[in-house]
Design a protein around this motif. Sequence first.
Motif, mmCIF file in Angstrom:
data_model
loop_
_atom_site.group_PDB
_atom_site.id
_atom_site.type_symbol
_atom_site.label_atom_id
_atom_site.label_comp_id
_atom_site.label_asym_id
_atom_site.label_seq_id
_atom_site.Cartn_x
_atom_site.Cartn_y
_atom_site.Cartn_z
ATOM 1 N N LEU A 30 0.839 -1.240 -0.087
ATOM 2 C CA LEU A 30 -0.103 -0.084 0.086
ATOM 3 C C LEU A 30 0.809 1.181 -0.015
ATOM 4 C CD1 LEU A 30 -2.867 -0.764 2.457
ATOM 5 C CD2 LEU A 30 -2.738 -1.228 0.064
ATOM 6 N N ARG A 31 2.010 1.260 0.729
ATOM 7 C CA ARG A 31 2.733 2.742 0.816
ATOM 8 C C ARG A 31 3.254 3.070 -0.351
ATOM 9 N NH1 ARG A 31 6.234 2.826 6.421
ATOM 10 N NH2 ARG A 31 4.243 2.689 7.815
ATOM 11 N N GLY A 32 3.622 1.913 -1.171
ATOM 12 C CA GLY A 32 4.396 2.240 -2.521
ATOM 13 C C GLY A 32 3.669 2.659 -3.740
ATOM 14 N N ARG A 33 2.158 2.405 -3.373
ATOM 15 C CA ARG A 33 1.096 2.648 -4.436
ATOM 16 C C ARG A 33 0.891 4.153 -4.776
ATOM 17 N NH1 ARG A 33 -1.069 -1.583 -6.499
ATOM 18 N NH2 ARG A 33 -0.686 -3.684 -5.619
ATOM 19 N N PRO A 34 0.522 4.537 -5.947
ATOM 20 C CA PRO A 34 0.276 5.797 -6.247
ATOM 21 C C PRO A 34 -1.095 6.408 -5.614
ATOM 22 C CG PRO A 34 -0.297 4.590 -8.248
ATOM 23 C CD PRO A 34 0.211 3.505 -7.184
ATOM 24 N N VAL A 35 -1.298 7.658 -5.768
ATOM 25 C CA VAL A 35 -2.464 8.273 -5.089
ATOM 26 C C VAL A 35 -3.535 7.822 -5.857
ATOM 27 C CG1 VAL A 35 -3.806 10.436 -4.712
ATOM 28 C CG2 VAL A 35 -1.074 10.445 -4.219
ATOM 29 N N PRO A 36 -4.835 7.304 -5.425
ATOM 30 C CA PRO A 36 -5.980 6.591 -6.026
ATOM 31 C C PRO A 36 -6.604 7.900 -6.337
ATOM 32 C CG PRO A 36 -6.078 6.283 -3.541
ATOM 33 C CD PRO A 36 -4.670 6.820 -3.819
ATOM 34 N N TRP A 37 -6.681 8.414 -7.410
ATOM 35 C CA TRP A 37 -7.249 9.730 -7.666
ATOM 36 C C TRP A 37 -8.877 9.337 -7.810
ATOM 37 C CZ3 TRP A 37 -10.316 9.348 -12.183
ATOM 38 C CH2 TRP A 37 -9.898 8.525 -13.057
ATOM 39 N N ALA A 38 -9.303 8.289 -8.181
ATOM 40 C CA ALA A 38 -10.758 7.913 -8.335
ATOM 41 C C ALA A 38 -11.322 7.908 -6.979
ATOM 42 C CB ALA A 38 -10.978 6.476 -8.834
ATOM 43 N N ALA A 39 -10.556 7.440 -5.671
ATOM 44 C CA ALA A 39 -10.798 7.640 -4.331
ATOM 45 C C ALA A 39 -11.012 8.951 -3.958
ATOM 46 C CB ALA A 39 -10.140 6.684 -3.453
ATOM 47 N N VAL A 40 -9.942 9.768 -4.309
ATOM 48 C CA VAL A 40 -9.926 11.101 -4.097
ATOM 49 C C VAL A 40 -11.226 11.787 -4.539
ATOM 50 C CG1 VAL A 40 -8.701 13.453 -4.246
ATOM 51 C CG2 VAL A 40 -7.587 11.299 -3.872
ATOM 52 N N VAL A 41 -11.519 11.742 -5.670
ATOM 53 C CA VAL A 41 -12.731 12.270 -6.245
ATOM 54 C C VAL A 41 -14.036 11.929 -5.687
ATOM 55 C CG1 VAL A 41 -14.037 12.415 -8.419
ATOM 56 C CG2 VAL A 41 -11.670 12.667 -8.682
ATOM 57 N N LEU A 42 -14.244 10.864 -5.339
ATOM 58 C CA LEU A 42 -15.452 10.304 -4.881
ATOM 59 C C LEU A 42 -15.523 10.746 -3.318
ATOM 60 C CD1 LEU A 42 -15.631 6.748 -6.354
ATOM 61 C CD2 LEU A 42 -17.024 8.458 -7.202
ATOM 62 N N THR A 43 -14.443 10.603 -2.736
ATOM 63 C CA THR A 43 -14.403 10.982 -1.266
ATOM 64 C C THR A 43 -14.763 12.261 -1.467
ATOM 65 O OG1 THR A 43 -13.193 9.214 -0.693
ATOM 66 C CG2 THR A 43 -13.386 10.888 0.885
ATOM 67 N N ALA A 44 -14.091 13.365 -2.013
ATOM 68 C CA ALA A 44 -14.233 14.676 -2.088
ATOM 69 C C ALA A 44 -15.537 15.073 -2.387
ATOM 70 C CB ALA A 44 -13.289 15.414 -3.243
ATOM 71 N N LEU A 45 -16.374 14.531 -3.280
ATOM 72 C CA LEU A 45 -17.871 14.873 -3.686
ATOM 73 C C LEU A 45 -18.604 14.451 -2.213
ATOM 74 C CD1 LEU A 45 -18.108 13.059 -7.310
ATOM 75 C CD2 LEU A 45 -18.092 15.651 -6.415
ATOM 76 N N ALA A 46 -18.507 13.454 -1.618
ATOM 77 C CA ALA A 46 -18.964 13.162 -0.484
ATOM 78 C C ALA A 46 -18.816 14.194 0.781
ATOM 79 C CB ALA A 46 -18.656 11.646 0.016
ATOM 80 N N VAL A 47 -17.608 14.357 0.787
ATOM 81 C CA VAL A 47 -17.458 15.341 1.718
ATOM 82 C C VAL A 47 -18.061 16.650 1.492
ATOM 83 C CG1 VAL A 47 -15.535 16.721 3.000
ATOM 84 C CG2 VAL A 47 -15.241 14.339 2.720
ATOM 85 N N GLY A 48 -17.999 17.033 0.068
ATOM 86 C CA GLY A 48 -18.773 18.245 -0.271
ATOM 87 C C GLY A 48 -20.230 18.217 -0.113
ATOM 88 N N GLY A 49 -20.780 17.056 -0.357
ATOM 89 C CA GLY A 49 -22.084 17.019 0.246
ATOM 90 C C GLY A 49 -22.495 17.111 1.409
ATOM 91 N N VAL A 50 -21.709 16.443 2.345
ATOM 92 C CA VAL A 50 -21.903 16.547 3.860
ATOM 93 C C VAL A 50 -21.653 18.250 4.390
ATOM 94 C CG1 VAL A 50 -21.078 16.315 6.125
ATOM 95 C CG2 VAL A 50 -21.197 14.557 4.456
#
Length: 219
Positions: A30-50
Amino acid sequence: MGAILFNATTAALMVMMVNSGLGVVGRDTLRGRPVPWAAVVLTALAVGGVLLQLLWSGAMDALDADPAKSGWWREFTSVFMQNGGLGGGLWNLATLAAVAALAHWYWGGPLTLGFFLAGILLPGRIDTLLGLGGGPSADPRNFAGSSGATYFLGATLALALLTRTRLPKEIALAAGVPVLGLAMWLGQENGHGLVAVYGFALGAAAWAVRTRVMRTAAA
């Protein structure tokens, strides 16, 4: 007692899916993997909704998926609204981030977003086709929340693990996701279990197509 059991099985199913994702991705990688941009996008939308809900008292009324209200956008915006209180909202945000990251690292970003979109669009339509469920919401108890699409996406990770392991413990873990999901639906009418079964089935279809394409390309 019923509510406690409902929440316990719902949480257990998520734990199984996250562990399936860790198994298929590799816990030590996990530590060596790139930033999961799909997760960042979906989570940001969810946080924005809250945040929108906190700042605008009419957000839920305007953006939920109540079938008694008009608006084509509701099917999509309702997924990023949360109505499970503070604990439920935090759980939904945390599990969305974890599941989407694991899915991104295995399936890739575009397919992860595609699965999540399918988790929004397909369950209600399949329910209607089969005469199941209580409406367009992934959870028949309400018309908002990201949990339905998250459980749908998470179940694809269980399918992925099932196709990549020969360890009895991991096979039982992966196969247990649709089994528990179906049991949750039959015993509790818990919509999280039903959408997990749908997600597992779509994951199987995607895996079969991808495997065939890779074999054709190799040949």
